[in-house]
Design an enzyme around this catalytic site. Structure first.
Site, PDB file in Angstrom:
ATOM      1  N   HIS A 191      -3.612   3.541   0.814  1.00 17.31           N
ATOM      2  CA  HIS A 191      -3.775   3.071   2.192  1.00 17.31           C
ATOM      3  C   HIS A 191      -4.921   3.773   2.940  1.00 17.31           C
ATOM      4  CE1 HIS A 191      -1.203   0.961   5.476  1.00 17.31           C
ATOM      5  NE2 HIS A 191      -2.477   0.903   5.783  1.00 17.31           N
ATOM      6  N   LYS A 200       0.845  -1.209   0.000  1.00 18.11           N
ATOM      7  CA  LYS A 200       0.000   0.000   0.000  1.00 18.11           C
ATOM      8  C   LYS A 200       0.869   1.244   0.000  1.00 18.11           C
ATOM      9  CE  LYS A 200      -2.869  -2.704   3.185  1.00 18.11           C
ATOM     10  NZ  LYS A 200      -1.972  -3.365   4.159  1.00 18.11           N
TER      11      LYS A 200
HETATM   12  P1  NAD Z   1      -6.319  -8.846  13.754  1.00 22.52           P
HETATM   13  O1  NAD Z   1      -7.757  -8.556  13.939  1.00 22.52           O
HETATM   14  O2  NAD Z   1      -5.884  -9.756  12.681  1.00 22.52           O
HETATM   15  O3  NAD Z   1      -5.787  -9.320  15.160  1.00 22.52           O
HETATM   16  C1  NAD Z   1      -4.451  -9.738  15.324  1.00 22.52           C
HETATM   17  C2  NAD Z   1      -4.212 -10.050  16.786  1.00 22.52           C
HETATM   18  O4  NAD Z   1      -5.182 -11.001  17.239  1.00 22.52           O
HETATM   19  C3  NAD Z   1      -2.859 -10.709  16.981  1.00 22.52           C
HETATM   20  O5  NAD Z   1      -1.877  -9.745  17.234  1.00 22.52           O
HETATM   21  C4  NAD Z   1      -3.080 -11.634  18.141  1.00 22.52           C
HETATM   22  O6  NAD Z   1      -2.876 -10.919  19.315  1.00 22.52           O
HETATM   23  C5  NAD Z   1      -4.541 -11.962  18.046  1.00 22.52           C
HETATM   24  N1  NAD Z   1      -4.777 -13.289  17.441  1.00 22.52           N
HETATM   25  C6  NAD Z   1      -4.508 -13.703  16.176  1.00 22.52           C
HETATM   26  N2  NAD Z   1      -4.915 -14.966  15.998  1.00 22.52           N
HETATM   27  C7  NAD Z   1      -5.454 -15.362  17.167  1.00 22.52           C
HETATM   28  C8  NAD Z   1      -6.037 -16.562  17.604  1.00 22.52           C
HETATM   29  N3  NAD Z   1      -6.183 -17.606  16.803  1.00 22.52           N
HETATM   30  N4  NAD Z   1      -6.501 -16.619  18.893  1.00 22.52           N
HETATM   31  C9  NAD Z   1      -6.380 -15.565  19.704  1.00 22.52           C
HETATM   32  N5  NAD Z   1      -5.827 -14.399  19.348  1.00 22.52           N
HETATM   33  C10 NAD Z   1      -5.377 -14.300  18.095  1.00 22.52           C
HETATM   34  O7  NAD Z   1      -5.589  -7.411  13.639  1.00 22.52           O
HETATM   35  P2  NAD Z   1      -4.631  -6.644  12.653  1.00 22.52           P
HETATM   36  O8  NAD Z   1      -3.259  -7.182  12.637  1.00 22.52           O
HETATM   37  O9  NAD Z   1      -4.802  -5.213  13.001  1.00 22.52           O
HETATM   38  O10 NAD Z   1      -5.309  -6.840  11.206  1.00 22.52           O
HETATM   39  C11 NAD Z   1      -4.942  -7.872  10.312  1.00 22.52           C
HETATM   40  C12 NAD Z   1      -4.203  -7.311   9.124  1.00 22.52           C
HETATM   41  O11 NAD Z   1      -4.995  -6.334   8.454  1.00 22.52           O
HETATM   42  C13 NAD Z   1      -2.934  -6.525   9.486  1.00 22.52           C
HETATM   43  O12 NAD Z   1      -1.886  -7.349   9.890  1.00 22.52           O
HETATM   44  C14 NAD Z   1      -2.701  -5.758   8.229  1.00 22.52           C
HETATM   45  O13 NAD Z   1      -2.126  -6.584   7.240  1.00 22.52           O
HETATM   46  C15 NAD Z   1      -4.128  -5.369   7.860  1.00 22.52           C
HETATM   47  N6  NAD Z   1      -4.471  -4.017   8.346  1.00 22.52           N
HETATM   48  C16 NAD Z   1      -4.706  -3.044   7.430  1.00 22.52           C
HETATM   49  C17 NAD Z   1      -5.045  -1.770   7.843  1.00 22.52           C
HETATM   50  C18 NAD Z   1      -5.329  -0.731   6.816  1.00 22.52           C
HETATM   51  O14 NAD Z   1      -5.412   0.452   7.165  1.00 22.52           O
HETATM   52  N7  NAD Z   1      -5.461  -1.089   5.579  1.00 22.52           N
HETATM   53  C19 NAD Z   1      -5.108  -1.449   9.203  1.00 22.52           C
HETATM   54  C20 NAD Z   1      -4.864  -2.452  10.131  1.00 22.52           C
HETATM   55  C21 NAD Z   1      -4.575  -3.735   9.688  1.00 22.52           C
END
Ligand code: NAD
Length: 280
Positions: free
Chosen positions: A116, A83
């Site tokens: 983004h 992004k």
């Molecule tokens: P997510 O909702 O995927 O949550 C991730 C967190 O949940 C982990 O750090 C861990 O603590 C927990 N988790 C993961 N698997 C689990 C399980 N099986 N059991 C219990 N807990 C668990 O949050 P995220 O990382 O913010 O979002 C996912 C992806 O989305 C990001 O890594 C990124 O690639 C993308 N993203 C994009 C934007 C954007 O502005 N476009 C913003 C935020 C995230």
């Protein structure tokens, strides 16, 4: 309905994108991101979601190169998203940012490149620049992220290319029903970021009781709800057992009643910024 971790949805330009992938937001550059991306690819993931601002594109690139060698995966089997960051929006700055992302990732093309955030006064020009990049063939699909309906209407009014994807915060507490419907009506695929609400929704008693009933974990229930709702999902984890757990959602189906119960949890609650009001 996807039946397998590597199943794809066909985007509006014919490109196939996996329904499921790994997110690497807040995953540290270096060994941490290399290990998590390799663990994902080793366990069958084919889609990786990064961004320039995550500052881990070099590690993602190294993990891709090592995985292709060690796990006999071909580049064309992978789907890599990055992004353009807010401070790089514009024309020349976006062209340069794209080239830098490619270089850091060690790739000669990206599968998907996203705006983004809808930076006021900049995002329309940035979209025009992504259209230019798309025409060079260095990216297979272009899209946006964090676009509300009014941002989409704004660029669609003058778009040569309709965004293939709109990646937005989406989880049971922010189910984005209207935006999803608008995306669908324009042929834009909805993709969920923070699909687990960064963990927030995993203690919800509706979700934990559905999880018990199916013998699945709360994370698996929420991610399955995404797929059954026609939403691409990219949960993040750096721990291999959770990377495996999150993807083990292709062997059961939520009933219409359970889908409706999860739909009913929406409270328009964000874990991230509102795209109409962000200061970064
Ligand atoms: P997510 O909702 O995927 O949550 C991730 C967190 O949940 C982990 O750090 C861990 O603590 C927990 N988790 C993961 N698997 C689990 C399980 N099986 N059991 C219990 N807990 C668990 O949050 P995220 O990382 O913010 O979002 C996912 C992806 O989305 C990001 O890594 C990124 O690639 C993308 N993203 C994009 C934007 C954007 O502005 N476009 C913003 C935020 C995230």
């Amino acid at each position: 309905m996807p039946q397998h971790l590597q199943d794809t949805v066909t985007l509006n330009n014919g490109v196939k994108m996996p329904w499921f992938g790994l997110g690497v937001f807040k995953v540290q550059e270096g060994q941490e991101v290399i290990d998590s991306v390799k663990a994902a690819i080793k366990n069958g993931y084919r889609s990786i979601d990064t961004a320039a601002v995550y500052r881990n594109e070099e590690g993602v690139g190294q993990a891709i190169a090592e995985s292709m060698k060690e796990y006999s995966v071909k580049r064309e089997e992978l789907f890599i998203t990055s992004k353009v960051w807010n401070s790089d929006q514009g024309t020349q700055t976006t062209l340069d940012a794209f080239d830098l992302s490619l270089k850091k990732l060690g790739l000669d093309y990206l599968d998907l490149y996203l705006v983004h955030w809808p930076v006021k006064g900049k995002y329309a020009e940035t979209w025009k620049t992504l259209e230019k990049i798309y025409k060079t063939g260095k990216v297979r699909a272009i899209g946006v992220s964090n676009f509300h309906v009014h941002h989409l209407k704004d660029i669609l009014a003058d778009a040569e290319v309709v965004p293939a994807v709109n990646q937005v915060e989406l989880h049971p507490y922010l189910s984005q029903v209207e935006l999803r419907e608008f995306n669908r009506s324009k042929g834009i695929q909805t993709e969920a970021w923070s699909p687990l609400g960064q963990g927030l929704v995993l203690q919800d008693t509706t979700i934990t009781s559905i999880a018990e009933k199916y013998g699945k974990t709360p994370a698996q229930i929420v991610l399955r709800w995404d797929l059954q709702s026609g939403i691409i999902t990219i949960p993040k984890s750096i721990r291999e057992p959770r990377i495996v757990e999150n993807a083990a959602i292709f062997d059961f189906e939520l009933s219409p009643d359970d889908m409706a119960a999860i739909d009913g949890l929406n409270k328009n609650q964000r874990v991230g910024a509102d795209p109409d009001n962000f200061n970064f």
